[in-house]
Design a protein around this motif. Structure first.
Motif, PDB file in Angstrom:
ATOM      1  N   GLY A 109       0.768  -1.239   0.000  1.00  0.00           N
ATOM      2  CA  GLY A 109       0.000   0.000   0.000  1.00  0.00           C
ATOM      3  C   GLY A 109       0.798   1.288   0.000  1.00  0.00           C
ATOM      4  O   GLY A 109       0.248   2.347   0.295  1.00  0.00           O
ATOM      5  N   VAL A 110       2.108   1.226  -0.334  1.00  0.00           N
ATOM      6  CA  VAL A 110       2.865   2.470  -0.445  1.00  0.00           C
ATOM      7  C   VAL A 110       2.720   3.022  -1.865  1.00  0.00           C
ATOM      8  O   VAL A 110       2.319   2.310  -2.784  1.00  0.00           O
ATOM      9  N   LYS A 111       3.048   4.300  -2.018  1.00  0.00           N
ATOM     10  CA  LYS A 111       2.782   4.994  -3.272  1.00  0.00           C
ATOM     11  C   LYS A 111       4.080   5.404  -3.962  1.00  0.00           C
ATOM     12  O   LYS A 111       5.114   5.539  -3.319  1.00  0.00           O
ATOM     13  N   SER A 112       3.976   5.638  -5.270  1.00  0.00           N
ATOM     14  CA  SER A 112       5.136   6.100  -6.034  1.00  0.00           C
ATOM     15  C   SER A 112       4.672   6.557  -7.407  1.00  0.00           C
ATOM     16  O   SER A 112       3.564   6.223  -7.844  1.00  0.00           O
ATOM     17  N   THR A 113       5.521   7.302  -8.096  1.00  0.00           N
ATOM     18  CA  THR A 113       5.215   7.677  -9.481  1.00  0.00           C
ATOM     19  C   THR A 113       5.228   6.438 -10.370  1.00  0.00           C
ATOM     20  O   THR A 113       4.573   6.420 -11.412  1.00  0.00           O
ATOM     21  N   SER A 114       5.978   5.414  -9.973  1.00  0.00           N
ATOM     22  CA  SER A 114       6.009   4.162 -10.741  1.00  0.00           C
ATOM     23  C   SER A 114       4.615   3.542 -10.793  1.00  0.00           C
ATOM     24  O   SER A 114       4.202   2.996 -11.825  1.00  0.00           O
ATOM     25  N   ILE A 115       3.896   3.631  -9.696  1.00  0.00           N
ATOM     26  CA  ILE A 115       2.528   3.109  -9.644  1.00  0.00           C
ATOM     27  C   ILE A 115       1.562   4.064 -10.342  1.00  0.00           C
ATOM     28  O   ILE A 115       0.730   3.652 -11.149  1.00  0.00           O
ATOM     29  N   LYS A 116       1.685   5.343 -10.056  1.00  0.00           N
ATOM     30  CA  LYS A 116       0.753   6.344 -10.600  1.00  0.00           C
ATOM     31  C   LYS A 116       0.782   6.375 -12.129  1.00  0.00           C
ATOM     32  O   LYS A 116      -0.260   6.529 -12.770  1.00  0.00           O
ATOM     33  N   LYS A 118       2.111   3.926 -14.252  1.00  0.00           N
ATOM     34  CA  LYS A 118       2.534   2.644 -14.812  1.00  0.00           C
ATOM     35  C   LYS A 118       1.926   2.369 -16.185  1.00  0.00           C
ATOM     36  O   LYS A 118       2.529   1.660 -16.996  1.00  0.00           O
ATOM     37  N   GLU A 119       0.760   2.943 -16.462  1.00  0.00           N
ATOM     38  CA  GLU A 119       0.135   2.713 -17.766  1.00  0.00           C
ATOM     39  C   GLU A 119       0.700   3.622 -18.856  1.00  0.00           C
ATOM     40  O   GLU A 119       0.619   3.302 -20.037  1.00  0.00           O
ATOM     41  N   ASN A 120       1.230   4.779 -18.452  1.00  0.00           N
ATOM     42  CA  ASN A 120       1.786   5.740 -19.425  1.00  0.00           C
ATOM     43  C   ASN A 120       3.215   6.104 -19.036  1.00  0.00           C
ATOM     44  O   ASN A 120       3.607   7.264 -19.097  1.00  0.00           O
ATOM     45  N   ILE A 123       5.650   8.069 -21.453  1.00  0.00           N
ATOM     46  CA  ILE A 123       5.295   9.479 -21.607  1.00  0.00           C
ATOM     47  C   ILE A 123       5.785  10.265 -20.393  1.00  0.00           C
ATOM     48  O   ILE A 123       6.405  11.331 -20.534  1.00  0.00           O
ATOM     49  N   PHE A 124       5.523   9.735 -19.192  1.00  0.00           N
ATOM     50  CA  PHE A 124       5.915  10.445 -17.978  1.00  0.00           C
ATOM     51  C   PHE A 124       7.429  10.571 -17.860  1.00  0.00           C
ATOM     52  O   PHE A 124       7.957  11.666 -17.627  1.00  0.00           O
ATOM     53  N   ILE A 125       8.142   9.466 -18.011  1.00  0.00           N
ATOM     54  CA  ILE A 125       9.604   9.499 -17.884  1.00  0.00           C
ATOM     55  C   ILE A 125      10.216  10.336 -19.002  1.00  0.00           C
ATOM     56  O   ILE A 125      11.142  11.121 -18.768  1.00  0.00           O
ATOM     57  N   GLY A 126       9.676  10.204 -20.210  1.00  0.00           N
ATOM     58  CA  GLY A 126      10.158  11.026 -21.324  1.00  0.00           C
ATOM     59  C   GLY A 126       9.968  12.504 -21.048  1.00  0.00           C
ATOM     60  O   GLY A 126      10.841  13.329 -21.362  1.00  0.00           O
ATOM     61  N   LEU A 127       8.832  12.874 -20.437  1.00  0.00           N
ATOM     62  CA  LEU A 127       8.576  14.271 -20.088  1.00  0.00           C
ATOM     63  C   LEU A 127       9.561  14.750 -19.027  1.00  0.00           C
ATOM     64  O   LEU A 127      10.079  15.878 -19.111  1.00  0.00           O
ATOM     65  N   CYS A 128       9.826  13.913 -18.025  1.00  0.00           N
ATOM     66  CA  CYS A 128      10.818  14.267 -16.991  1.00  0.00           C
ATOM     67  C   CYS A 128      12.185  14.517 -17.612  1.00  0.00           C
ATOM     68  O   CYS A 128      12.855  15.514 -17.296  1.00  0.00           O
ATOM     69  N   TYR A 129      12.605  13.615 -18.484  1.00  0.00           N
ATOM     70  CA  TYR A 129      13.907  13.768 -19.133  1.00  0.00           C
ATOM     71  C   TYR A 129      13.930  15.000 -20.043  1.00  0.00           C
ATOM     72  O   TYR A 129      14.941  15.706 -20.132  1.00  0.00           O
ATOM     73  N   PHE A 130      12.794  15.263 -20.717  1.00  0.00           N
ATOM     74  CA  PHE A 130      12.713  16.444 -21.588  1.00  0.00           C
ATOM     75  C   PHE A 130      12.898  17.727 -20.780  1.00  0.00           C
ATOM     76  O   PHE A 130      13.636  18.628 -21.182  1.00  0.00           O
ATOM     77  N   ILE A 131      12.216  17.816 -19.627  1.00  0.00           N
ATOM     78  CA  ILE A 131      12.339  19.017 -18.788  1.00  0.00           C
ATOM     79  C   ILE A 131      13.761  19.140 -18.251  1.00  0.00           C
ATOM     80  O   ILE A 131      14.320  20.242 -18.188  1.00  0.00           O
ATOM     81  N   LEU A 167      13.936   0.876 -22.378  1.00  0.00           N
ATOM     82  CA  LEU A 167      13.125   0.692 -21.182  1.00  0.00           C
ATOM     83  C   LEU A 167      11.862  -0.113 -21.454  1.00  0.00           C
ATOM     84  O   LEU A 167      11.092   0.188 -22.364  1.00  0.00           O
ATOM     85  N   ASP A 168      11.649  -1.139 -20.625  1.00  0.00           N
ATOM     86  CA  ASP A 168      10.424  -1.932 -20.631  1.00  0.00           C
ATOM     87  C   ASP A 168      10.068  -2.214 -19.176  1.00  0.00           C
ATOM     88  O   ASP A 168      10.744  -2.986 -18.504  1.00  0.00           O
ATOM     89  N   ARG A 169       9.030  -1.590 -18.685  1.00  0.00           N
ATOM     90  CA  ARG A 169       8.722  -1.679 -17.256  1.00  0.00           C
ATOM     91  C   ARG A 169       8.352  -3.091 -16.822  1.00  0.00           C
ATOM     92  O   ARG A 169       8.432  -3.427 -15.635  1.00  0.00           O
ATOM     93  N   ASN A 170       7.931  -3.930 -17.747  1.00  0.00           N
ATOM     94  CA  ASN A 170       7.566  -5.309 -17.421  1.00  0.00           C
ATOM     95  C   ASN A 170       8.767  -6.250 -17.408  1.00  0.00           C
ATOM     96  O   ASN A 170       8.617  -7.434 -17.113  1.00  0.00           O
ATOM     97  N   ASN A 171       9.933  -5.715 -17.744  1.00  0.00           N
ATOM     98  CA  ASN A 171      11.156  -6.510 -17.771  1.00  0.00           C
ATOM     99  C   ASN A 171      12.090  -5.963 -16.694  1.00  0.00           C
ATOM    100  O   ASN A 171      12.667  -4.884 -16.855  1.00  0.00           O
ATOM    101  N   LEU A 172      12.236  -6.699 -15.584  1.00  0.00           N
ATOM    102  CA  LEU A 172      13.030  -6.207 -14.461  1.00  0.00           C
ATOM    103  C   LEU A 172      14.478  -5.980 -14.852  1.00  0.00           C
ATOM    104  O   LEU A 172      15.118  -5.036 -14.374  1.00  0.00           O
TER     105      LEU A 172
END
Length: 198
Positions: A109-116, A118-120, A123-131, A167-172
């Motif tokens: 039950g802990v939170k993270s951007t990885s969970i928030k 996870k479906e996109n 896009i999120f990581i690319g936006l972070c790197y872009f900024i 990057l593939d989030r389903n591949n550890l």
């Protein structure tokens, strides 16, 4: 170690850190003390918000400001731009790191951007790197050696593109490789700053 031993260890480390801190100029000492709310609140953020990686970025990269003031004696726009770039870089790479623990985090039950995100996630990581890159570019416009800076900067930027293709989030294993490769990205940015005397 026991809880009691951990408190002794914490106090000892804080005393050592304080001894180191008071060797610097007054502005650096003030900045060091201002970092304390971030340091003490960060460990609890996974329980309070989906953005603990943002708090990690704010905390972990505070040394950029302190390092600058320790040498220069004053704050200026350059370290602030670098600090903001590093925050978004951290937000990106620690989200990648979080994918390795995402199943356990969701169970407890802990939170993270990885969970928030996870479906996109790309896009999120690319936006972070872009900024991150955007603020590194803005930093370059303040410098005299613009051409050299942007030429060198192209190399770490290409490395971030490489990360996104790998990057593939389903591949550890993919997540671990991409996360660890950020050491190389940081080294490339360091070389860029050193080579252009920033």
């Amino acid at each position: 170690i026991s809880t009691q031993e951990s408190f002794v260890y914490l106090i000892l480390l804080c005393l050592i850190a304080l001894i180191i801190l008071i060797q610097f100029n007054s502005l650096t000492i003030i900045l060091g003390l201002l970092s304390m709310p971030f340091v003490f609140s960060y460990p609890y953020m996974k329980r309070l918000t989906y953005w603990p990686q943002l708090f990690l970025g704010l905390t972990f990269n505070w040394g950029i400001l302190m390092g600058w003031t320790a040498f220069i004696g004053e704050i200026s726009l350059e370290p602030i731009l670098l600090y903001i770039a590093a925050i978004f870089w951290t937000l990106g790479y620690d989200t990648v790191y979080g994918f390795q623990d995402i199943n356990d985090d969701e169970i407890i039950g802990v939170k993270s951007t990885s969970i928030k995100f996870k479906e996109n996630y790309k896009i999120f990581i690319g936006l972070c790197y872009f900024i991150c890159v955007l603020f590194l570019i803005i930093l370059g416009f303040l410098e005299e050696n613009k051409i050299y800076y942007f030429t060198f900067l192209a190399i770490p930027v290409m490395h971030l593109f490489y990360q996104m293709t790998r990057l593939d989030r389903n591949n550890l294993n993919s997540c671990l490789i991409v996360f660890k490769s950020n050491n190389f990205f940081g080294f490339l940015v360091f070389l860029t700053l050193m080579a252009t005397n920033i």
